[in-house]
Scaffold this motif. Sequence first.
Motif, short mmCIF file in Angstrom:
data_model
loop_
_atom_site.label_atom_id
_atom_site.label_comp_id
_atom_site.label_asym_id
_atom_site.label_seq_id
_atom_site.Cartn_x
_atom_site.Cartn_y
_atom_site.Cartn_z
N SER A 26 31.05 43.17 45.90
CA SER A 26 30.80 44.20 44.91
C SER A 26 29.61 45.03 45.38
CB SER A 26 30.51 43.59 43.54
OG SER A 26 30.26 44.59 42.58
N GLY A 27 29.86 46.25 45.80
CA GLY A 27 28.80 47.05 46.39
C GLY A 27 28.35 46.41 47.69
N GLU A 28 27.05 46.16 47.80
CA GLU A 28 26.51 45.52 49.00
C GLU A 28 26.42 44.00 48.85
OE1 GLU A 28 25.89 47.18 51.84
OE2 GLU A 28 26.71 48.92 50.76
N ASP A 29 26.74 43.50 47.67
CA ASP A 29 26.63 42.06 47.40
C ASP A 29 27.91 41.33 47.77
OD1 ASP A 29 24.07 42.42 46.37
OD2 ASP A 29 24.85 42.85 44.35
N ILE A 30 27.75 40.21 48.46
CA ILE A 30 28.90 39.39 48.86
C ILE A 30 28.64 37.94 48.46
CG2 ILE A 30 30.22 38.48 50.81
CD1 ILE A 30 29.70 41.08 52.29
N PHE A 303 47.56 32.03 46.67
CA PHE A 303 46.70 33.13 47.13
C PHE A 303 46.72 34.27 46.14
CE2 PHE A 303 46.93 37.30 49.34
CZ PHE A 303 45.61 37.40 49.78
N ARG A 304 45.55 34.84 45.90
CA ARG A 304 45.43 36.05 45.08
C ARG A 304 44.33 36.92 45.66
NH1 ARG A 304 48.17 37.83 40.13
NH2 ARG A 304 49.54 36.09 39.57
N SER A 305 44.57 38.22 45.64
CA SER A 305 43.54 39.15 46.09
C SER A 305 43.73 40.49 45.39
CB SER A 305 43.59 39.34 47.60
OG SER A 305 42.56 40.22 48.03
N VAL A 306 42.62 41.15 45.07
CA VAL A 306 42.69 42.49 44.50
C VAL A 306 41.67 43.39 45.19
CG1 VAL A 306 43.51 41.74 42.24
CG2 VAL A 306 41.05 41.92 42.66
N TYR A 307 41.99 44.68 45.23
CA TYR A 307 41.08 45.68 45.76
C TYR A 307 41.08 46.85 44.78
CZ TYR A 307 38.99 49.23 48.76
OH TYR A 307 38.16 50.21 49.27
N TYR A 308 39.91 47.19 44.25
CA TYR A 308 39.76 48.28 43.30
C TYR A 308 39.45 49.57 44.06
CZ TYR A 308 39.78 45.16 39.25
OH TYR A 308 40.14 44.24 38.28
N ARG A 309 40.33 50.56 43.91
CA ARG A 309 40.21 51.80 44.68
C ARG A 309 38.92 52.55 44.35
NH1 ARG A 309 45.36 53.79 46.40
NH2 ARG A 309 44.55 55.89 46.69
N GLY A 310 38.55 52.61 43.08
CA GLY A 310 37.41 53.42 42.70
C GLY A 310 36.06 52.87 43.15
N THR A 311 35.91 51.56 43.11
CA THR A 311 34.60 50.95 43.40
C THR A 311 34.56 50.18 44.71
OG1 THR A 311 35.19 48.91 42.22
CG2 THR A 311 34.21 50.69 40.92
N GLY A 312 35.72 49.87 45.26
CA GLY A 312 35.75 49.05 46.48
C GLY A 312 35.57 47.57 46.21
N LEU A 313 35.53 47.19 44.92
CA LEU A 313 35.42 45.77 44.58
C LEU A 313 36.57 45.00 45.23
CD1 LEU A 313 34.34 43.33 42.93
CD2 LEU A 313 35.78 44.13 41.03
N THR A 314 36.21 43.98 45.99
CA THR A 314 37.21 43.18 46.71
C THR A 314 37.07 41.72 46.30
OG1 THR A 314 37.01 44.66 48.62
CG2 THR A 314 38.09 42.54 48.98
N ILE A 315 38.17 41.14 45.84
CA ILE A 315 38.19 39.72 45.46
C ILE A 315 39.31 39.04 46.22
CG2 ILE A 315 38.33 38.06 43.57
CD1 ILE A 315 37.62 40.35 41.64
N ILE A 316 38.99 37.93 46.84
CA ILE A 316 39.97 37.16 47.61
C ILE A 316 39.83 35.70 47.21
CG2 ILE A 316 40.67 36.42 49.93
CD1 ILE A 316 39.16 39.13 50.82
N VAL A 317 40.93 35.10 46.79
CA VAL A 317 40.90 33.69 46.39
C VAL A 317 42.00 32.95 47.15
CG1 VAL A 317 40.86 32.03 44.52
CG2 VAL A 317 40.12 34.39 44.10
N GLU A 333 37.17 38.60 37.64
CA GLU A 333 37.41 39.93 37.06
C GLU A 333 36.81 40.06 35.67
OE1 GLU A 333 41.29 42.07 38.74
OE2 GLU A 333 41.77 40.24 37.65
N GLU A 334 36.95 39.03 34.87
CA GLU A 334 36.41 39.07 33.51
C GLU A 334 34.89 39.21 33.54
OE1 GLU A 334 39.84 36.38 31.26
OE2 GLU A 334 37.91 35.49 31.81
N THR A 335 34.26 38.60 34.55
CA THR A 335 32.80 38.66 34.65
C THR A 335 32.31 40.01 35.15
OG1 THR A 335 32.77 36.29 35.15
CG2 THR A 335 30.77 37.53 35.63
N ILE A 336 33.03 40.58 36.13
CA ILE A 336 32.56 41.83 36.75
C ILE A 336 33.16 43.07 36.07
CG2 ILE A 336 32.57 43.21 38.86
CD1 ILE A 336 32.53 40.67 40.46
N VAL A 337 34.46 43.05 35.84
CA VAL A 337 35.17 44.26 35.41
C VAL A 337 35.24 44.38 33.89
CG1 VAL A 337 37.29 45.59 35.57
CG2 VAL A 337 36.54 44.21 37.51
N ASP A 338 35.69 43.32 33.23
CA ASP A 338 35.95 43.41 31.79
C ASP A 338 34.66 43.55 31.00
OD1 ASP A 338 38.49 43.07 32.61
OD2 ASP A 338 38.78 41.09 31.76
#
Length: 338
Positions: A26-30, A303-317, A333-338
């Motif tokens: 998320s941003g510069e944080d990994i 496996f699950r993964s999402v990529y948010y176009r607007g923010t670049g948020l990348t989640i890979i599980v 997602e609930e913690t970061i997005v919702d």
Amino acid sequence: MMKSVLERIESIQKEIDYSGTAYVKSGEDILIKSYGYSNRGEKIMNEKDTRYGIASGSKLFTSIAIGQLVDKKIISFDMKLIDCLDCQLPFFDKNVTIHHLLTHTAGIPDYFDEAIMNDFEDLWIHTPMYRVRDLQDFLPLFQGRKMVSAPGEQFHYNNAGYIILGLIIEQASGLKFSNYIEQFILKKAGMLNSGYFELDALPEKTAMGYMQNQDGSYKTNIYSIPAKGGADGGIFVTAEDMASLWASLNNGELMSCETTKRLLKHQVHVEKDIYYGYAGYMQVSNDYVEKHILMGYDPGVNFRSVYYRGTGLTIIVLSNKNDGAYEILRGIEETIVD
């Protein structure tokens, strides 16, 4: 924020006994965190550089390869199957195109129809899984069956369509499918720890897939899936490598700008705000793709993964058990997005 994310992951992991690696950018944080065993018998722990199978998440690699060959003008998205593949498919409609195959609208028969079959292991009752190592080995499972629907008539998730796409890639490039992916996608995206491996010859740092028996014990998936996966599923990746793929794809490093845009565009409506495109499922709002969604399920693979176009948020599980990936991803997602 990452502290809250980690706390949420830890809570869910304890609740469901999640085994695998979760990655969040998320941003510069990994954040990368691993749990469970990659080898239960030897008590070897999963780590951030452990490789996991991602089942149908592998279809994205096949789509990118098709896009690259379109860029080279060897094939086109609208090209008919009969014009780009020399293969015995006697009952396939002559109007099936590469577009249809990519979007699961070809109407061809599937070798594992997820809408009517529950147990992937049933496939190997008559076809030994240890003999399934090349794309041609999948053909007897579906090539003699009749069409299910007319091309373009409906979306119906189809694994066989991506086997066919893999064969098109082999014929168009002159390379074995896995070799093409390794040379033109994995290397270009910096995915140096990923690849198509055979279950009876796994390299180091590769998680074995596990299924839980009724008595609580575990068994590996070595007799439950093909010895080597095909173009519809079968690649092994690390979390960081998968993140590199998302970055390379969205930065236009793997294909031309025009082809990349087409790959990332929604094509076929599935349900509610979910569409399917050449790059998997997509969540769409007002004709804008908000989120790309990849998922994969096999015995011992989740496996699950999402990529948010607007923010670049990348989640890979990544998980080397039957389940757990969705629960972890949704918690993030609930913690970061919702």
